[in-house]
Design an enzyme around this catalytic site. Sequence first.
Site, mmCIF file in Angstrom:
data_model
loop_
_atom_site.group_PDB
_atom_site.id
_atom_site.type_symbol
_atom_site.label_atom_id
_atom_site.label_comp_id
_atom_site.label_asym_id
_atom_site.label_seq_id
_atom_site.Cartn_x
_atom_site.Cartn_y
_atom_site.Cartn_z
ATOM 1 N N LYS A 149 32.481 -12.322 24.271
ATOM 2 C CA LYS A 149 32.712 -11.096 25.054
ATOM 3 C C LYS A 149 32.686 -9.858 24.162
ATOM 4 C CE LYS A 149 36.610 -12.686 26.588
ATOM 5 N NZ LYS A 149 36.550 -14.059 26.079
ATOM 6 N N ASP A 203 36.367 -17.209 24.029
ATOM 7 C CA ASP A 203 35.396 -17.285 22.929
ATOM 8 C C ASP A 203 33.958 -17.317 23.427
ATOM 9 O OD1 ASP A 203 37.596 -17.559 21.158
ATOM 10 O OD2 ASP A 203 37.653 -19.696 21.595
ATOM 11 N N GLN A 208 40.400 -13.877 26.497
ATOM 12 C CA GLN A 208 40.421 -15.295 26.909
ATOM 13 C C GLN A 208 39.341 -15.528 27.985
ATOM 14 O OE1 GLN A 208 43.924 -13.722 26.908
ATOM 15 N NE2 GLN A 208 43.671 -14.077 24.740
ATOM 16 N N GLY A 224 40.701 -12.920 19.791
ATOM 17 C CA GLY A 224 40.003 -12.607 18.548
ATOM 18 C C GLY A 224 38.570 -12.279 18.893
ATOM 19 N N HIS A 225 38.261 -10.994 18.964
ATOM 20 C CA HIS A 225 36.907 -10.595 19.352
ATOM 21 C C HIS A 225 36.100 -10.220 18.112
ATOM 22 C CE1 HIS A 225 38.381 -9.633 23.683
ATOM 23 N NE2 HIS A 225 38.278 -10.906 23.430
HETATM 24 P P1 IMP Z 1 48.438 -18.823 23.947
HETATM 25 O O1 IMP Z 1 47.620 -17.784 24.656
HETATM 26 O O2 IMP Z 1 48.589 -18.554 22.486
HETATM 27 O O3 IMP Z 1 49.717 -19.102 24.654
HETATM 28 O O4 IMP Z 1 47.612 -20.213 24.028
HETATM 29 C C1 IMP Z 1 47.399 -20.902 25.259
HETATM 30 C C2 IMP Z 1 45.996 -21.527 25.278
HETATM 31 O O5 IMP Z 1 45.032 -20.499 25.344
HETATM 32 C C3 IMP Z 1 45.657 -22.347 24.040
HETATM 33 O O6 IMP Z 1 44.823 -23.428 24.429
HETATM 34 C C4 IMP Z 1 44.872 -21.385 23.178
HETATM 35 O O7 IMP Z 1 44.002 -22.055 22.290
HETATM 36 C C5 IMP Z 1 44.110 -20.637 24.268
HETATM 37 N N1 IMP Z 1 43.717 -19.275 23.864
HETATM 38 C C6 IMP Z 1 44.498 -18.180 23.805
HETATM 39 N N2 IMP Z 1 43.776 -17.115 23.440
HETATM 40 C C7 IMP Z 1 42.524 -17.527 23.281
HETATM 41 C C8 IMP Z 1 41.291 -16.860 22.946
HETATM 42 O O8 IMP Z 1 41.235 -15.637 22.724
HETATM 43 N N3 IMP Z 1 40.186 -17.634 22.896
HETATM 44 C C9 IMP Z 1 40.217 -18.967 23.180
HETATM 45 N N4 IMP Z 1 41.333 -19.624 23.506
HETATM 46 C C10 IMP Z 1 42.471 -18.908 23.548
#
Ligand code: IMP
Length: 425
Positions: A16, A13, A224, A40-41
């Site tokens: 990017k 977040d 991420q 989520g971009h």
């Molecule tokens: P997962 O990727 O859904 O398995 O989540 C694992 C961790 O990564 C959690 O803490 C999510 O909140 C975090 N996470 C996954 N994708 C994003 C993103 O695009 N932005 C911020 N945090 C993310």
Amino acid sequence: MPNTIIVGAQWGDEGKGKIVDYLTENADVIVRAQGGNNAGHTVIHGDQKYILHLIPSGILWPEKKCVIGNGVVIDPAALITEFETLGKQGIAISPDNLAISDRAHLTLPYHRLLDSYRESGLGGKKIGTTGRGIGPTYVDKAERSGIRMADLEDQEFLDARLAEKIDQANRILKDSGAEALKLETIKVELQTAHQRLAPFIRETTSFLHQQIAEGKSLLFEGAQGTYLDIDHGTYPFVTSSSTTAGGACTGSGVSPRAIDNVTAVAKAYTTRVGAGPFITENAEFSDRMHGMGREFGATTGRKRRCGWFDSVVTGHACRLNGADHLALTNLDGLDGMEKIKICTAYRFNGEVLTTPPARVEDWKDCEPVYETLPGWPDTATAGAANISSLPENARTYLDRIAELCGCPIKLVGVGPDRKETLVCD
Ligand code: IMP
């Protein structure tokens, strides 16, 4: 423009999407190489707001080519919904501007259910996943029992693999109260998805090699952030892919030798969603951000946790990714503050650390060492036309961040629009 990797230098977040959109003007091919629809971009392009989850943000530019690489995990239902949402917003998507790797793994309904089930069993130790089935899909990939895009062509293989996976998932989920998964339902869902996606599926690696050979510029859109990386992040509070610069190469089949530039994106403060260590988290600062309507997750709508800029985290991320530059976003989020803190080191067991510890248990015992800088309470960075018109204290703040992170700042975001990006000389 050379071949560039955009990578998040915090916990995701970082903004990017906006930086990628800004740099896309000079790129030819925009590539996603890891993660899935957990990303989520948010991009403000023209006068419209778009939220992209799986499709590279280059899709907003009609003449650009987009690739979803082999390292991405794709929920076909989510991808088709994204096609429809973007279609309603007037974005044309066709095999001319989007290619999907035949080696990308599929996220299926049982992955989503297993994700929620595993989280619910963790009690107070929840990771706080996005619930999109990302972890279980990468588990199957590593366990060598996944289903890839290319497999959609082979009905016999699919039937056998699906039967095995559904049976396994139903056994795990039997106590969860969830209705048992039915092979037929998932088969039909996959057949529909295959019909829709087949024209886009191809061998994307040689396509990228060919683009490089023709002198085209590639832009890798990281998802991420560094501290969600499966190896380098705050394990186990991480995602399941390689979110650092190296992941762009393994997740696309492009050699590291073809990369000319790495830009690390960080916010001018720090945020994180989900559970896990966050040394500079500050409740008052979080309330202020949420009160301003800022820092709500683009994928889940969850309130992000907020805190001061942490140069231990971001400086180490710059080194890990070999960043040539930093793009610092959301500077305008600090407008109006009297004083601003920067974390310069951690105090841990009598030592001073400038690199984060390996174990989350140790992160808990780290104390931030802060430096306080004057803010710019009476002037705003929002709307600034260029770097030299920023308040002097804002420029001092940027200089100090660059110094502490050992990385020059090239771009500064002072608002959500692509135009609100200032270039440092
Ligand atoms: P997962 O990727 O859904 O398995 O989540 C694992 C961790 O990564 C959690 O803490 C999510 O909140 C975090 N996470 C996954 N994708 C994003 C993103 O695009 N932005 C911020 N945090 C993310």
